[in-house]
Design a protein around this motif. Structure first.
Motif, PDB file in Angstrom:
ATOM      1  N   MET A  58       1.109  -1.465  -0.251  1.00  0.00           N
ATOM      2  CA  MET A  58       0.065   0.617   0.168  1.00  0.00           C
ATOM      3  C   MET A  58       1.195   1.145   0.126  1.00  0.00           C
ATOM      4  O   MET A  58       2.304   1.375   0.911  1.00  0.00           O
ATOM      5  CB  MET A  58      -0.547  -0.023   1.226  1.00  0.00           C
ATOM      6  N   THR A  59       0.374   2.679  -0.537  1.00  0.00           N
ATOM      7  CA  THR A  59       0.521   3.866  -1.064  1.00  0.00           C
ATOM      8  C   THR A  59       0.440   4.477  -0.153  1.00  0.00           C
ATOM      9  O   THR A  59      -1.123   4.515   0.493  1.00  0.00           O
ATOM     10  CB  THR A  59       1.366   3.906  -2.186  1.00  0.00           C
ATOM     11  N   GLU A  60       1.047   5.797   0.184  1.00  0.00           N
ATOM     12  CA  GLU A  60      -0.331   6.930   0.085  1.00  0.00           C
ATOM     13  C   GLU A  60      -0.058   6.710   2.124  1.00  0.00           C
ATOM     14  O   GLU A  60      -1.094   6.127   2.777  1.00  0.00           O
ATOM     15  CB  GLU A  60      -1.712   7.045  -0.453  1.00  0.00           C
ATOM     16  N   SER A  61       1.056   7.947   2.349  1.00  0.00           N
ATOM     17  CA  SER A  61       1.450   7.890   4.414  1.00  0.00           C
ATOM     18  C   SER A  61      -0.417   7.783   5.013  1.00  0.00           C
ATOM     19  O   SER A  61      -0.211   7.621   5.909  1.00  0.00           O
ATOM     20  CB  SER A  61       2.166   8.774   4.430  1.00  0.00           C
ATOM     21  N   LEU A  62      -0.787   9.054   4.772  1.00  0.00           N
ATOM     22  CA  LEU A  62      -2.403   9.652   5.468  1.00  0.00           C
ATOM     23  C   LEU A  62      -3.154   7.760   5.608  1.00  0.00           C
ATOM     24  O   LEU A  62      -3.741   7.771   6.289  1.00  0.00           O
ATOM     25  CB  LEU A  62      -2.568  10.274   4.782  1.00  0.00           C
ATOM     26  N   ALA A  63      -3.362   7.350   4.420  1.00  0.00           N
ATOM     27  CA  ALA A  63      -4.166   6.676   3.851  1.00  0.00           C
ATOM     28  C   ALA A  63      -3.933   5.204   4.734  1.00  0.00           C
ATOM     29  O   ALA A  63      -4.479   4.432   4.840  1.00  0.00           O
ATOM     30  CB  ALA A  63      -4.338   5.616   2.359  1.00  0.00           C
ATOM     31  N   ILE A  64      -2.381   4.471   4.518  1.00  0.00           N
ATOM     32  CA  ILE A  64      -2.076   4.240   5.196  1.00  0.00           C
ATOM     33  C   ILE A  64      -1.762   3.692   6.997  1.00  0.00           C
ATOM     34  O   ILE A  64      -2.635   2.214   7.239  1.00  0.00           O
ATOM     35  CB  ILE A  64       0.268   3.872   5.017  1.00  0.00           C
ATOM     36  N   ASN A  82      -2.449  12.245  12.445  1.00  0.00           N
ATOM     37  CA  ASN A  82      -2.627  12.328  10.357  1.00  0.00           C
ATOM     38  C   ASN A  82      -2.623  14.486  10.161  1.00  0.00           C
ATOM     39  O   ASN A  82      -1.876  14.661   9.669  1.00  0.00           O
ATOM     40  CB  ASN A  82      -4.159  12.179   9.596  1.00  0.00           C
ATOM     41  N   LEU A  83      -3.579  14.571  11.127  1.00  0.00           N
ATOM     42  CA  LEU A  83      -3.731  15.929  11.361  1.00  0.00           C
ATOM     43  C   LEU A  83      -2.167  16.751  12.078  1.00  0.00           C
ATOM     44  O   LEU A  83      -1.747  17.563  11.280  1.00  0.00           O
ATOM     45  CB  LEU A  83      -4.441  16.534  11.933  1.00  0.00           C
ATOM     46  N   ALA A  84      -1.499  16.443  12.772  1.00  0.00           N
ATOM     47  CA  ALA A  84      -0.613  16.664  13.413  1.00  0.00           C
ATOM     48  C   ALA A  84       0.585  16.524  12.149  1.00  0.00           C
ATOM     49  O   ALA A  84       1.387  17.420  12.610  1.00  0.00           O
ATOM     50  CB  ALA A  84      -0.218  15.862  15.412  1.00  0.00           C
ATOM     51  N   GLU A  85       1.229  16.223  11.780  1.00  0.00           N
ATOM     52  CA  GLU A  85       1.652  15.590  10.246  1.00  0.00           C
ATOM     53  C   GLU A  85       1.897  16.219   9.577  1.00  0.00           C
ATOM     54  O   GLU A  85       2.639  16.852   9.348  1.00  0.00           O
ATOM     55  CB  GLU A  85       2.221  14.200  10.367  1.00  0.00           C
ATOM     56  N   VAL A  86       0.273  16.610   9.334  1.00  0.00           N
ATOM     57  CA  VAL A  86       0.341  17.577   8.093  1.00  0.00           C
ATOM     58  C   VAL A  86       0.417  18.931   8.445  1.00  0.00           C
ATOM     59  O   VAL A  86       1.405  20.018   8.440  1.00  0.00           O
ATOM     60  CB  VAL A  86      -0.861  17.296   7.658  1.00  0.00           C
ATOM     61  N   PHE A  87       0.095  19.112   9.980  1.00  0.00           N
ATOM     62  CA  PHE A  87       0.454  20.950  10.621  1.00  0.00           C
ATOM     63  C   PHE A  87       1.388  20.985  10.876  1.00  0.00           C
ATOM     64  O   PHE A  87       1.993  22.674  11.096  1.00  0.00           O
ATOM     65  CB  PHE A  87      -0.295  21.248  12.075  1.00  0.00           C
ATOM     66  N   ARG A  88       2.263  19.844  11.097  1.00  0.00           N
ATOM     67  CA  ARG A  88       3.619  19.510  11.659  1.00  0.00           C
ATOM     68  C   ARG A  88       4.978  20.996  10.564  1.00  0.00           C
ATOM     69  O   ARG A  88       5.947  21.457  11.220  1.00  0.00           O
ATOM     70  CB  ARG A  88       4.542  18.871  11.961  1.00  0.00           C
TER      71      ARG A  88
END
Length: 219
Positions: free
Chosen positions: A73-79, A173-179
């Motif tokens: 599987m790919t796509e980090s958030l989906a994983i 997931n959101l914390a990693e994006v907002f980082r």
């Protein structure tokens, strides 16, 4: 066993953090981004996203990807959403509604927040922040992010979490994006609930372990 392909200094950090939260045993296969290798196709090049060995696993040539017992599987958030659903526990959705909310917030972060936050990171990494073009790029990204910061700030005011009043895969997931926007403290100062939520998320032992591994890698 779960195998995670990708270095910690990439979006694979999200999957390493998630595996830590779930207490999963995993194998780590460091795969560099091809742009970081002088000649990614050279015979002696380190394993990278253009290496035939990696492309045989993931033909898209992107990191991260995971192999979970033969399921690639790919796509980090989906994983992360997949791992939460598979392994259950408090990080996963306990109802169909919670699962839908986790998917909704993750897609929102990926489409509305990450493109602008990544622009900030790329500008900073290129050491272009002091140029006029760089300043304009960051200013535009910050302006675009203010609406999203306000929305999340209002949402977090109720319980301090994204879904279900507890830390879940949606928070991770959101914390990693907002980082990605942390170099712009004014955004967080204007959204105190977001600032407190991100600090609490990053205080978790699994995040600290992931970040220690990330910082130990060469830039």
């Amino acid at each position: 066993m779960l195998t995670i392909y990708g270095v910690y200094r990439s979006r694979a950090s999200r999957n390493y953090w998630m595996a830590g939260e779930l207490g999963l045993s995993f194998a780590s296969v460091p795969v560099l981004q091809a742009r970081r290798v002088d000649d990614p196709t050279a015979a002696d090049a380190p394993l990278n996203t253009q290496s035939p060995d990696f492309l045989s696993v993931n033909p898209t040539g992107l990191i991260p990807c995971v192999d979970d017992g033969g399921f690639v599987m790919t796509e980090s958030l989906a994983i992360n959403l997949y791992l939460a659903r598979k392994h259950g526990g408090p990080l996963s959705g306990q109802t169909l509604t919670e699962e839908a909310e986790m998917l909704q917030w993750t897609m929102w972060a990926a489409t509305e927040v990450e493109p602008h936050a990544v622009k900030i990171v790329l500008t900073m990494d290129a050491k272009a922040a002091e140029s006029e073009q760089g300043r304009l790029a960051i200013r535009g990204a910050v302006k675009a992010l203010k609406k999203s910061f306000r929305r999340l700030d209002q949402h977090l005011a109720a319980s301090g979490h994204v879904v279900g009043g507890r830390f879940t895969v949606a928070d991770l997931n959101l914390a990693e994006v907002f980082r990605y926007a942390m170099s712009q403290p004014q955004l967080f100062d204007e959204a105190p609930h977001v600032k407190a939520w991100l600090a609490a998320s990053q205080a978790r032992p699994a995040f600290k372990a992931m970040m220690a591994a990330r910082l130990a890698e060469p830039e």
